[in-house]
Motif scaffolding. Structure first.
Motif, PDB file in Angstrom:
ATOM      1  N   LEU A  60      24.170  22.020  20.038  1.00  0.00           N
ATOM      2  CA  LEU A  60      24.146  21.465  18.679  1.00  0.00           C
ATOM      3  C   LEU A  60      23.229  20.248  18.608  1.00  0.00           C
ATOM      4  CD1 LEU A  60      27.094  20.991  16.264  1.00  0.00           C
ATOM      5  CD2 LEU A  60      25.676  19.024  16.790  1.00  0.00           C
ATOM      6  N   MET A  61      23.310  19.373  19.606  1.00  0.00           N
ATOM      7  CA  MET A  61      22.486  18.159  19.594  1.00  0.00           C
ATOM      8  C   MET A  61      21.008  18.502  19.776  1.00  0.00           C
ATOM      9  SD  MET A  61      24.799  16.055  18.890  1.00  0.00           S
ATOM     10  CE  MET A  61      23.796  14.581  18.888  1.00  0.00           C
ATOM     11  N   ARG A  62      20.700  19.531  20.574  1.00  0.00           N
ATOM     12  CA  ARG A  62      19.298  19.943  20.711  1.00  0.00           C
ATOM     13  C   ARG A  62      18.767  20.502  19.394  1.00  0.00           C
ATOM     14  NH1 ARG A  62      21.152  21.991  25.750  1.00  0.00           N
ATOM     15  NH2 ARG A  62      21.310  24.083  24.860  1.00  0.00           N
ATOM     16  N   ILE A  90      27.534  10.434  19.221  1.00  0.00           N
ATOM     17  CA  ILE A  90      27.183  11.631  18.453  1.00  0.00           C
ATOM     18  C   ILE A  90      26.813  11.264  17.024  1.00  0.00           C
ATOM     19  CG2 ILE A  90      28.108  13.784  17.500  1.00  0.00           C
ATOM     20  CD1 ILE A  90      29.871  13.939  20.055  1.00  0.00           C
ATOM     21  N   PHE A  91      27.617  10.403  16.422  1.00  0.00           N
ATOM     22  CA  PHE A  91      27.363   9.973  15.050  1.00  0.00           C
ATOM     23  C   PHE A  91      26.004   9.280  14.925  1.00  0.00           C
ATOM     24  CE2 PHE A  91      27.678   6.441  11.966  1.00  0.00           C
ATOM     25  CZ  PHE A  91      27.810   7.169  10.799  1.00  0.00           C
ATOM     26  N   GLU A  92      25.718   8.372  15.832  1.00  0.00           N
ATOM     27  CA  GLU A  92      24.456   7.625  15.777  1.00  0.00           C
ATOM     28  C   GLU A  92      23.265   8.546  16.017  1.00  0.00           C
ATOM     29  OE1 GLU A  92      23.722   4.714  14.891  1.00  0.00           O
ATOM     30  OE2 GLU A  92      25.579   3.579  14.906  1.00  0.00           O
ATOM     31  N   ASP A  93      23.374   9.457  16.966  1.00  0.00           N
ATOM     32  CA  ASP A  93      22.263  10.368  17.243  1.00  0.00           C
ATOM     33  C   ASP A  93      21.994  11.290  16.062  1.00  0.00           C
ATOM     34  OD1 ASP A  93      21.916   9.253  19.717  1.00  0.00           O
ATOM     35  OD2 ASP A  93      23.063  10.782  20.794  1.00  0.00           O
ATOM     36  N   LEU A  94      23.061  11.828  15.469  1.00  0.00           N
ATOM     37  CA  LEU A  94      22.866  12.701  14.307  1.00  0.00           C
ATOM     38  C   LEU A  94      22.282  11.927  13.131  1.00  0.00           C
ATOM     39  CD1 LEU A  94      26.104  14.902  14.415  1.00  0.00           C
ATOM     40  CD2 LEU A  94      23.776  15.592  14.997  1.00  0.00           C
ATOM     41  N   ARG A  95      22.753  10.706  12.927  1.00  0.00           N
ATOM     42  CA  ARG A  95      22.210   9.906  11.830  1.00  0.00           C
ATOM     43  C   ARG A  95      20.740   9.571  12.068  1.00  0.00           C
ATOM     44  NH1 ARG A  95      25.264   4.567   9.743  1.00  0.00           N
ATOM     45  NH2 ARG A  95      24.829   3.861  11.863  1.00  0.00           N
ATOM     46  N   HIS A  97      18.615  11.483  13.378  1.00  0.00           N
ATOM     47  CA  HIS A  97      17.863  12.688  13.001  1.00  0.00           C
ATOM     48  C   HIS A  97      18.042  13.038  11.522  1.00  0.00           C
ATOM     49  CE1 HIS A  97      16.859  13.248  17.141  1.00  0.00           C
ATOM     50  NE2 HIS A  97      18.102  13.479  17.517  1.00  0.00           N
ATOM     51  N   GLY A  98      18.724  12.190  10.791  1.00  0.00           N
ATOM     52  CA  GLY A  98      18.910  12.437   9.361  1.00  0.00           C
ATOM     53  C   GLY A  98      19.949  13.490   9.047  1.00  0.00           C
ATOM     54  N   ILE A  99      20.925  13.661   9.926  1.00  0.00           N
ATOM     55  CA  ILE A  99      21.942  14.697   9.764  1.00  0.00           C
ATOM     56  C   ILE A  99      23.297  14.043   9.541  1.00  0.00           C
ATOM     57  CG2 ILE A  99      23.123  16.625  10.910  1.00  0.00           C
ATOM     58  CD1 ILE A  99      20.496  17.104  12.425  1.00  0.00           C
ATOM     59  N   LYS A 100      24.044  14.548   8.573  1.00  0.00           N
ATOM     60  CA  LYS A 100      25.350  14.003   8.235  1.00  0.00           C
ATOM     61  C   LYS A 100      26.455  14.817   8.904  1.00  0.00           C
ATOM     62  CE  LYS A 100      23.861  12.326   3.681  1.00  0.00           C
ATOM     63  NZ  LYS A 100      24.117  12.390   2.222  1.00  0.00           N
ATOM     64  N   ILE A 101      27.644  14.200   8.975  1.00  0.00           N
ATOM     65  CA  ILE A 101      28.839  14.880   9.488  1.00  0.00           C
ATOM     66  C   ILE A 101      29.857  14.943   8.354  1.00  0.00           C
ATOM     67  CG2 ILE A 101      30.699  14.854  11.184  1.00  0.00           C
ATOM     68  CD1 ILE A 101      28.953  13.160  12.992  1.00  0.00           C
ATOM     69  N   ARG A 102      30.442  16.118   8.168  1.00  0.00           N
ATOM     70  CA  ARG A 102      31.508  16.282   7.179  1.00  0.00           C
ATOM     71  C   ARG A 102      32.625  17.098   7.826  1.00  0.00           C
ATOM     72  NH1 ARG A 102      29.660  18.549   1.510  1.00  0.00           N
ATOM     73  NH2 ARG A 102      28.461  16.605   1.691  1.00  0.00           N
ATOM     74  N   THR A 103      33.870  16.700   7.585  1.00  0.00           N
ATOM     75  CA  THR A 103      35.012  17.439   8.100  1.00  0.00           C
ATOM     76  C   THR A 103      35.943  17.799   6.951  1.00  0.00           C
ATOM     77  OG1 THR A 103      36.479  15.556   8.505  1.00  0.00           O
ATOM     78  CG2 THR A 103      34.878  16.076  10.228  1.00  0.00           C
ATOM     79  N   SER A 105      39.172  17.586   7.105  1.00  0.00           N
ATOM     80  CA  SER A 105      40.279  16.618   7.077  1.00  0.00           C
ATOM     81  C   SER A 105      39.867  15.263   6.538  1.00  0.00           C
ATOM     82  CB  SER A 105      40.852  16.449   8.491  1.00  0.00           C
ATOM     83  OG  SER A 105      41.354  17.667   8.975  1.00  0.00           O
ATOM     84  N   GLU A 106      38.697  14.759   6.955  1.00  0.00           N
ATOM     85  CA  GLU A 106      38.325  13.384   6.600  1.00  0.00           C
ATOM     86  C   GLU A 106      37.214  13.286   5.568  1.00  0.00           C
ATOM     87  OE1 GLU A 106      39.862  13.597  10.813  1.00  0.00           O
ATOM     88  OE2 GLU A 106      37.994  14.354   9.948  1.00  0.00           O
ATOM     89  N   GLY A 107      36.544  14.392   5.234  1.00  0.00           N
ATOM     90  CA  GLY A 107      35.437  14.350   4.292  1.00  0.00           C
ATOM     91  C   GLY A 107      34.160  13.874   4.954  1.00  0.00           C
ATOM     92  N   ASP A 108      33.275  13.215   4.193  1.00  0.00           N
ATOM     93  CA  ASP A 108      32.030  12.697   4.762  1.00  0.00           C
ATOM     94  C   ASP A 108      32.345  11.558   5.730  1.00  0.00           C
ATOM     95  OD1 ASP A 108      30.396  14.440   3.380  1.00  0.00           O
ATOM     96  OD2 ASP A 108      30.206  13.106   1.654  1.00  0.00           O
ATOM     97  N   ILE A 109      31.684  11.598   6.896  1.00  0.00           N
ATOM     98  CA  ILE A 109      31.967  10.647   7.969  1.00  0.00           C
ATOM     99  C   ILE A 109      30.956   9.507   7.947  1.00  0.00           C
ATOM    100  CG2 ILE A 109      32.208  10.344  10.453  1.00  0.00           C
ATOM    101  CD1 ILE A 109      34.393  12.036   9.160  1.00  0.00           C
ATOM    102  N   GLY A 110      31.468   8.279   7.899  1.00  0.00           N
ATOM    103  CA  GLY A 110      30.642   7.086   7.994  1.00  0.00           C
ATOM    104  C   GLY A 110      31.178   6.164   9.072  1.00  0.00           C
ATOM    105  N   GLU A 111      30.670   4.925   9.110  1.00  0.00           N
ATOM    106  CA  GLU A 111      31.108   3.985  10.147  1.00  0.00           C
ATOM    107  C   GLU A 111      32.611   3.729  10.090  1.00  0.00           C
ATOM    108  OE1 GLU A 111      28.488   3.525   8.278  1.00  0.00           O
ATOM    109  OE2 GLU A 111      26.757   2.905   9.483  1.00  0.00           O
ATOM    110  N   LEU A 112      33.156   3.633   8.864  1.00  0.00           N
ATOM    111  CA  LEU A 112      34.579   3.336   8.735  1.00  0.00           C
ATOM    112  C   LEU A 112      35.422   4.449   9.342  1.00  0.00           C
ATOM    113  CD1 LEU A 112      36.765   1.479   7.630  1.00  0.00           C
ATOM    114  CD2 LEU A 112      36.651   2.725   5.458  1.00  0.00           C
ATOM    115  N   GLN A 113      35.090   5.719   9.019  1.00  0.00           N
ATOM    116  CA  GLN A 113      35.852   6.842   9.569  1.00  0.00           C
ATOM    117  C   GLN A 113      35.682   6.937  11.085  1.00  0.00           C
ATOM    118  OE1 GLN A 113      33.943   7.005   6.912  1.00  0.00           O
ATOM    119  NE2 GLN A 113      35.293   7.649   5.230  1.00  0.00           N
ATOM    120  N   ILE A 114      34.461   6.670  11.546  1.00  0.00           N
ATOM    121  CA  ILE A 114      34.222   6.714  12.985  1.00  0.00           C
ATOM    122  C   ILE A 114      35.085   5.684  13.689  1.00  0.00           C
ATOM    123  CG2 ILE A 114      32.524   6.214  14.798  1.00  0.00           C
ATOM    124  CD1 ILE A 114      32.113   8.912  13.631  1.00  0.00           C
TER     125      ILE A 114
END
Length: 453
Positions: A60-62, A90-95, A97-103, A105-114
């Protein structure tokens, strides 16, 4: 929005369809959100305690680095990782590359959720480990086995009043138990482990894993209680908790650590006794007599010396490794020595000095001609040029990563100064970045060259 799905479950005790169920749930959620699922990644029966040993996550990261998608969707943040350090990375590397994380359970993931969910997941992982150890300790105290089936025993199947299977029950396998008693009797009588296994292999008696016996199967490790002659289960004592396992976050591999004596649980299980106590004590006495003392041990090097042909010779009969042994340091078949004549018929050996002299003479005769030397020099030049290019490329990557680490640290500091972020999670993440920054700056320094006299 191009979306990648990621699913994971932890152990092989869970349902294999868990991956399919997660993908089905995430797929339905993606359709509700008008997301276009373009690819999926998964890791089956792999713990979330480390990101290093998960091929699905690495893939996934590649793909993220190649900008193959714009969003990662999973059931919950703990599917990506339960490690607070890993989930931040993982969060920092994806960000980056301009890629967001959404779950779901928690919705869009930002620093607070992390920060919040990463801490909660890490604490939950610790709690799972604590409860698992507590359950295993309870099983051990009740006189049931917590691991696999030890040689000499077989699984006994029973159910409780509710019809549920009772795990950890064992009964003696008389055929294997007689082999165990024979090993103890012969060792107490003075036979060496090598002589014992040579006879067992010659008679075609399968070892604990179905193959041939090795001397180490009998000798084992006294401190860890493994090996036939050290296993207290044969005297009717179930020992649990001699060692614990910790996982290296960088490699994902487990390493054994000895536990303190007060954490070891010893339970009497007289029905499991195979070896009579007098015979057990005789074996312990002989083992202590044969054990190298401090004076004998000091006469040996702490690390066995490596020779010119160490690890490079194999037996021409069985294909096993050749080892040096004896006063003349002769090379001989290791499998024959450790497993006996039944494993290999090659009883011949060759003096180490003689075979080394023959090899060196052949090298001089065949490899040191002027033509081959010219080829070797040319290849060495090309190799040096290639290493120089790789070194320059590596330094460029090092400088790029160092700049990115500094940028991330400065951004975190700015967000804290603006009041956008607070808490221990931010402090931990900043500490990780500063540690990596120090490592990169150390790698960037040129090596010290000694001054000529």
């Amino acid at each position: 929005m191009r979306t990648a799905l990621y699913a994971r479950y932890s152990t092989d005790l869970q349902n294999v369809t868990s991956i399919e169920d997660q993908f089905a749930t995430c797929g339905a959620f993606a359709r509700q959100q008008d997301l276009s699922v373009t690819t999926t990644f998964h890791d089956a029966a792999l713990s979330g305690a480390s990101a290093a040993n998960r091929p699905g996550l690495r893939a996934l990261m590649r793909a993220a680095k190649a900008r193959s998608f714009d969003l990662v969707l999973c059931e919950a943040l703990d599917r990506l990782s339960r490690s607070q350090a890993d989930v931040w990375a993982i969060f920092e590397d994806l960000r980056f590359h301009g890629i967001k994380i959404r779950t779901i359970s928690e919705g869009d993931i930002g620093e607070l959720q992390i920060g919040l969910m990463g801490t909660m997941n890490a604490l939950q992982l610790q709690e799972i480990g604590r409860k698992t150890r507590r359950g295993q300790q309870g099983v051990a105290r009740s006189g049931r086995h917590t691991g696999g089936c030890v040689y000499g025993y077989q699984i006994r199947r029973e159910v409780n009043a509710a019809g549920e299977p009772i795990r950890g029950l064992r009964s003696i396998d008389e055929a294997e138990a007689e082999v165990v008693r024979e090993i103890f009797r012969r060792y107490a009588a003075g036979a060496s482990p090598r002589a014992i296994v040579a006879d067992l292999n010659a008679r075609g008696i399968p070892g604990p894993r179905g193959g041939r016996w090795n001397a180490s199967t009998i000798n084992g490790n006294a401190a860890r209680g493994n090996g036939v002659i050290h296993n207290e289960l044969y005297r009717g004592v179930l020992v649990f908790g001699r060692q614990t396992w910790v996982k290296d976050r960088h490699t994902g591999k487990r390493q054994a650590r000895a536990r303190s004596t007060e954490d070891v649980i010893r339970t009497e299980v007289p029905d499991w006794r195979i070896v009579p106590e007098p015979l057990w004590l005789k074996v312990r006495a002989r083992y202590e007599e044969n054990k190298l003392g401090s004076q004998k041990r000091s006469s040996f090097a702490s690390v066995r010396p490596r020779h010119l042909l160490s690890g490079k010779l194999t037996c021409g009969v069985c294909g096993g490794p050749m080892i040096r042994s004896g006063s003349e340091q002769r090379f001989m078949c290791s499998w024959r020595r450790e497993r006996g004549e039944a494993a290999c018929s090659n009883g011949r050996g060759v003096k180490g000095g003689e075979i080394e002299a023959r090899v060196l003479a052949a090298v001089k005769d065949r490899l040191l001609s002027s033509e081959l030397v010219a080829v070797a020099v040319d290849e060495a030049r090309r190799s040096s040029e290639r290493e120089a290019r790789e070194l320059a490329l590596g330094r460029s990557k090092l400088e790029k990563e160092l700049s990115e680490v500094k940028r991330r640290a400065e951004r975190l500091i700015d967000q804290v100064a603006d009041g956008a972020l607070t808490g221990v999670a931010v402090k931990d993440r900043l500490g990780i970045l500063e540690t990596r920054r120090a490592e990169l700056e150390e790698l960037r320094r040129p090596p010290l060259v000694p001054r000529s006299l």
